[in-house]
Every structure is written in structure tokens, then in C-alpha cells.
Design a protein around this motif. Structure first.
Motif, PDB file in Angstrom:
ATOM      1  N   VAL A  54     -77.280  43.723 -31.035  1.00  0.00           N
ATOM      2  CA  VAL A  54     -77.316  45.053 -31.631  1.00  0.00           C
ATOM      3  C   VAL A  54     -78.389  45.903 -30.955  1.00  0.00           C
ATOM      4  CG1 VAL A  54     -77.999  46.308 -33.717  1.00  0.00           C
ATOM      5  CG2 VAL A  54     -76.298  44.501 -33.861  1.00  0.00           C
ATOM      6  N   TYR A  55     -79.515  45.301 -30.637  1.00  0.00           N
ATOM      7  CA  TYR A  55     -80.584  46.042 -29.971  1.00  0.00           C
ATOM      8  C   TYR A  55     -80.128  46.574 -28.613  1.00  0.00           C
ATOM      9  CZ  TYR A  55     -83.723  43.841 -33.410  1.00  0.00           C
ATOM     10  OH  TYR A  55     -84.319  43.433 -34.561  1.00  0.00           O
ATOM     11  N   ALA A  81     -85.127  50.428 -29.570  1.00  0.00           N
ATOM     12  CA  ALA A  81     -84.004  50.140 -30.464  1.00  0.00           C
ATOM     13  C   ALA A  81     -84.456  49.282 -31.638  1.00  0.00           C
ATOM     14  CB  ALA A  81     -82.890  49.436 -29.693  1.00  0.00           C
ATOM     15  N   LYS A  82     -85.336  48.342 -31.370  1.00  0.00           N
ATOM     16  CA  LYS A  82     -85.872  47.494 -32.450  1.00  0.00           C
ATOM     17  C   LYS A  82     -86.629  48.344 -33.464  1.00  0.00           C
ATOM     18  CE  LYS A  82     -86.327  43.137 -29.912  1.00  0.00           C
ATOM     19  NZ  LYS A  82     -87.256  42.087 -29.414  1.00  0.00           N
ATOM     20  N   GLU A  83     -87.416  49.282 -32.949  1.00  0.00           N
ATOM     21  CA  GLU A  83     -88.155  50.180 -33.840  1.00  0.00           C
ATOM     22  C   GLU A  83     -87.204  51.009 -34.690  1.00  0.00           C
ATOM     23  OE1 GLU A  83     -91.450  50.613 -34.535  1.00  0.00           O
ATOM     24  OE2 GLU A  83     -91.693  48.756 -33.396  1.00  0.00           O
ATOM     25  N   MET A  84     -86.065  51.391 -34.072  1.00  0.00           N
ATOM     26  CA  MET A  84     -85.058  52.197 -34.768  1.00  0.00           C
ATOM     27  C   MET A  84     -84.529  51.501 -36.016  1.00  0.00           C
ATOM     28  SD  MET A  84     -82.137  53.877 -32.394  1.00  0.00           S
ATOM     29  CE  MET A  84     -80.825  54.236 -33.504  1.00  0.00           C
ATOM     30  N   THR A  85     -84.388  50.186 -35.915  1.00  0.00           N
ATOM     31  CA  THR A  85     -83.768  49.436 -37.019  1.00  0.00           C
ATOM     32  C   THR A  85     -84.731  49.124 -38.165  1.00  0.00           C
ATOM     33  OG1 THR A  85     -84.252  47.266 -36.038  1.00  0.00           O
ATOM     34  CG2 THR A  85     -82.172  48.332 -35.394  1.00  0.00           C
ATOM     35  N   LYS A  86     -86.016  49.292 -37.932  1.00  0.00           N
ATOM     36  CA  LYS A  86     -86.988  48.914 -38.967  1.00  0.00           C
ATOM     37  C   LYS A  86     -86.824  49.732 -40.245  1.00  0.00           C
ATOM     38  CE  LYS A  86     -90.574  46.903 -36.035  1.00  0.00           C
ATOM     39  NZ  LYS A  86     -91.986  46.995 -35.557  1.00  0.00           N
ATOM     40  N   GLN A 145     -73.002  43.051 -31.520  1.00  0.00           N
ATOM     41  CA  GLN A 145     -71.974  44.045 -31.782  1.00  0.00           C
ATOM     42  C   GLN A 145     -70.627  43.333 -31.955  1.00  0.00           C
ATOM     43  OE1 GLN A 145     -70.722  45.341 -27.212  1.00  0.00           O
ATOM     44  NE2 GLN A 145     -71.588  46.861 -28.585  1.00  0.00           N
ATOM     45  N   ALA A 146     -69.756  43.896 -32.787  1.00  0.00           N
ATOM     46  CA  ALA A 146     -68.482  43.240 -33.057  1.00  0.00           C
ATOM     47  C   ALA A 146     -67.370  44.265 -33.223  1.00  0.00           C
ATOM     48  CB  ALA A 146     -68.592  42.386 -34.324  1.00  0.00           C
ATOM     49  N   ASN A 147     -66.201  43.931 -32.726  1.00  0.00           N
ATOM     50  CA  ASN A 147     -65.012  44.743 -32.961  1.00  0.00           C
ATOM     51  C   ASN A 147     -64.483  44.387 -34.350  1.00  0.00           C
ATOM     52  OD1 ASN A 147     -62.075  45.436 -32.999  1.00  0.00           O
ATOM     53  ND2 ASN A 147     -62.548  46.157 -30.941  1.00  0.00           N
ATOM     54  N   THR A 148     -64.246  45.383 -35.182  1.00  0.00           N
ATOM     55  CA  THR A 148     -63.907  45.127 -36.585  1.00  0.00           C
ATOM     56  C   THR A 148     -62.431  45.290 -36.942  1.00  0.00           C
ATOM     57  OG1 THR A 148     -64.504  47.425 -37.124  1.00  0.00           O
ATOM     58  CG2 THR A 148     -66.212  45.730 -37.414  1.00  0.00           C
ATOM     59  N   VAL A 197     -76.556  40.012 -43.296  1.00  0.00           N
ATOM     60  CA  VAL A 197     -77.551  39.070 -43.826  1.00  0.00           C
ATOM     61  C   VAL A 197     -77.557  37.762 -43.038  1.00  0.00           C
ATOM     62  CG1 VAL A 197     -78.302  37.788 -45.874  1.00  0.00           C
ATOM     63  CG2 VAL A 197     -77.378  40.112 -46.112  1.00  0.00           C
ATOM     64  N   LYS A 198     -76.353  37.257 -42.706  1.00  0.00           N
ATOM     65  CA  LYS A 198     -76.253  35.986 -41.984  1.00  0.00           C
ATOM     66  C   LYS A 198     -76.107  36.172 -40.479  1.00  0.00           C
ATOM     67  CE  LYS A 198     -74.067  33.723 -45.945  1.00  0.00           C
ATOM     68  NZ  LYS A 198     -72.831  33.042 -46.423  1.00  0.00           N
ATOM     69  N   ALA A 199     -75.931  37.412 -40.047  1.00  0.00           N
ATOM     70  CA  ALA A 199     -75.784  37.741 -38.619  1.00  0.00           C
ATOM     71  C   ALA A 199     -74.637  36.975 -37.962  1.00  0.00           C
ATOM     72  CB  ALA A 199     -77.094  37.492 -37.874  1.00  0.00           C
ATOM     73  N   GLU A 200     -73.513  36.867 -38.652  1.00  0.00           N
ATOM     74  CA  GLU A 200     -72.338  36.209 -38.089  1.00  0.00           C
ATOM     75  C   GLU A 200     -71.508  37.204 -37.278  1.00  0.00           C
ATOM     76  OE1 GLU A 200     -70.018  34.263 -41.062  1.00  0.00           O
ATOM     77  OE2 GLU A 200     -71.626  32.919 -41.685  1.00  0.00           O
ATOM     78  N   HIS A 201     -70.831  36.706 -36.275  1.00  0.00           N
ATOM     79  CA  HIS A 201     -69.993  37.541 -35.417  1.00  0.00           C
ATOM     80  C   HIS A 201     -68.638  37.725 -36.099  1.00  0.00           C
ATOM     81  CE1 HIS A 201     -67.928  39.329 -32.186  1.00  0.00           C
ATOM     82  NE2 HIS A 201     -68.614  38.810 -31.179  1.00  0.00           N
ATOM     83  N   ILE A 202     -68.495  38.804 -36.873  1.00  0.00           N
ATOM     84  CA  ILE A 202     -67.272  38.975 -37.665  1.00  0.00           C
ATOM     85  C   ILE A 202     -66.081  39.463 -36.846  1.00  0.00           C
ATOM     86  CG2 ILE A 202     -68.499  39.301 -39.834  1.00  0.00           C
ATOM     87  CD1 ILE A 202     -67.886  42.327 -39.523  1.00  0.00           C
TER      88      ILE A 202
END
Length: 237
Positions: free
Chosen positions: A56-57, A71-76, A96-99, A128-133
Motif C-alpha cells: 500500500v505504501y 506515504a507511511k506518514e500519510m496513513t498515520k 494493493q488488491a483488485n476488488t 485488520v488482518k492485511a489479507e490479499h482479498i
């Protein structure tokens, strides 16, 4: 009855925050049992490769022309906003994931009466679990976790089933001029854009219910006033 349609995407951090805040607002106002919520599909970036392993970063850095550290700062701030509604985001491990497949699977789950359960499961899995959906096996695991038959879910994912329904939602968003999510439409008359603070949702629900001649079926929940940071939306590419 309040009929709430929510356009959202499963990789939009503000969509999960907005969903949770709306749920809290309905409890606080006493309208939970007088509300029918329908989720509508929306894709922030349809061009995301299905097999992407980009963090994601890195994705945010490329999109906004930032360094990975920026980018990390952006997410805080987003993570802090999530914490205030009881969600612990794991940006460090998200990719990142295609949904599209997730949206199709949810459309199928709706036919089985498990739409709400699978939506919550997928949002939790990603943020929360950071899974690749975007991964079909992980999608099947999450479908199975909410009581859906894995073999039937696999048939859906291996086909183009429910693609038309997803495309219809996206086309409708374009017709309504929706350019960012989450986007809430209530009784086809009122709109709320973004993950607004709790009190903004509460005030809107009360005002809309009053205009529609509705009264809460249960006594509104009394709680301490909570201050939330300014809401936001995720915008499509």
C-alpha cells in the motif's frame, strides 16, 4: 423505514470507518431496527493487477508522487481515525488488491442472505488482518468463515457470475455523479459523502428521520460525546 445505499470499495480505508460510524450512529439514534442497508459496488482502481504484491505504501507513493516514507506518514492519520471507531488497521502489511472478484462474491452472498456478514469479514480481512482479498483462495476462506459453502463460492469466482450486477452499481454511481467513496444515499433523497464524524451522522439521521416522519423504535443509546477527526473519502483513479 430508512433505506440506506452505500457505495464503497473493500480497499478504501474510509469505507470501513464510515460503515462502523454509521452503525454506531444508528445505535445512538435508536434507528437500527428501522434501517435497511444495501451495499453497492465501486472500484477505486479497476486496473490493479489481480496478482499484485505491491505494498500500500508503494502504491500510494506512485499515485501521489511521494516517497515511501511520505506515504507511511500519510496513513498515520487514517489509522488514528480508524482507532477512534474501534478498528486497528495494519497498513504495514497491506498490499494493493483488485476488488472485482470480492464484489462479485458479495453479490452472490446477498442471494444467500449473508451479504452483511461477508462484507464485514472482507473489510476486517483486508484492513485488520492485511489479507490479499484479490486472491481467490483467501476469498474462499473468508466466505467459508461466514458459513457460505466453499464449493459454491468457487464456482462463482471461477465464472463471470454477478459481473453484470457489479457493473450496474458502478454505472449507477457514475449517473449519480459519485466520484469518491464511501457515499451514502438515504431514501433516494439525501446524500452523505465520506467518513463523517459520528455526530454528523447522528444529526443527519435525526434530521432525515424527522423529515420522513419516523420515530426511533427503541430508546436512543446514551453515551459520552466522542470527538472524531474530520472524515474523508477515497477517490477513484
Amino acid at each position: 423505514m430508512l433505506k440506506i445505499e452505500i457505495w464503497s470499495d473493500y480497499v478504501c480505508p474510509f469505507c470501513y470507518i464510515g460503515k462502523r460510524t454509521l452503525e454506531q450512529a444508528l445505535i445512538k439514534t435508536g434507528f437500527t431496527n428501522q434501517t435497511e442497508v444495501t451495499f453497492k459496488a465501486y472500484q477505486l482502481d479497476p486496473a490493479t493487477p489481480v496478482d499484485s504484491n505491491i505494498s500500500v505504501y508503494e502504491s500510494l507513493a506512485a499515485k501521489f508522487g511521494y516517497s515511501v516514507e511520505q506515504a507511511k506518514e500519510m496513513t498515520k492519520g487514517v489509522a488514528l481515525h480508524a482507532q477512534k471507531v474501534g478498528l486497528e488497521y495494519d497498513f504495514d502489511h497491506m498490499v494493493q488488491a483488485n476488488t472485482l472478484a470480492a464484489h462479485r462474491l458479495v453479490k452472490w452472498a446477498a442471494v444467500q442472505g449473508r451479504e452483511a456478514a461477508l462484507i464485514e469479514q472482507l473489510l476486517n480481512a483486508y484492513f485488520v488482518k492485511a489479507e490479499h482479498i484479490g486472491n481467490h483462495q483467501l476469498l474462499l476462506n473468508n466466505a467459508e468463515a461466514v458459513g457460505l459453502p466453499r464449493n459454491e463460492a468457487k464456482i462463482v469466482l471461477d465464472s463471470d457470475d454477478f459481473l453484470t450486477e457489479v457493473e450496474q452499481d458502478i454505472a449507477e454511481a457514475q449517473q449519480l455523479g459519485i466520484q469518491g467513496v464511501p457515499f451514502f444515499v438515504i431514501n433516494r433523497k439525501y446524500a452523505i459523502s465520506g467518513a463523517q464524524p459520528l455526530e454528523a451522522f447522528v444529526d443527519s439521521i435525526k434530521q432525515i428521520a424527522d423529515e420522513e416522519g419516523l420515530r426511533p423504535a427503541v430508546k436512543p443509546k446514551s453515551s459520552k460525546e466522542t470527538s472524531y477527526c474530520t472524515g474523508d473519502t477515497c477517490n477513484s483513479e
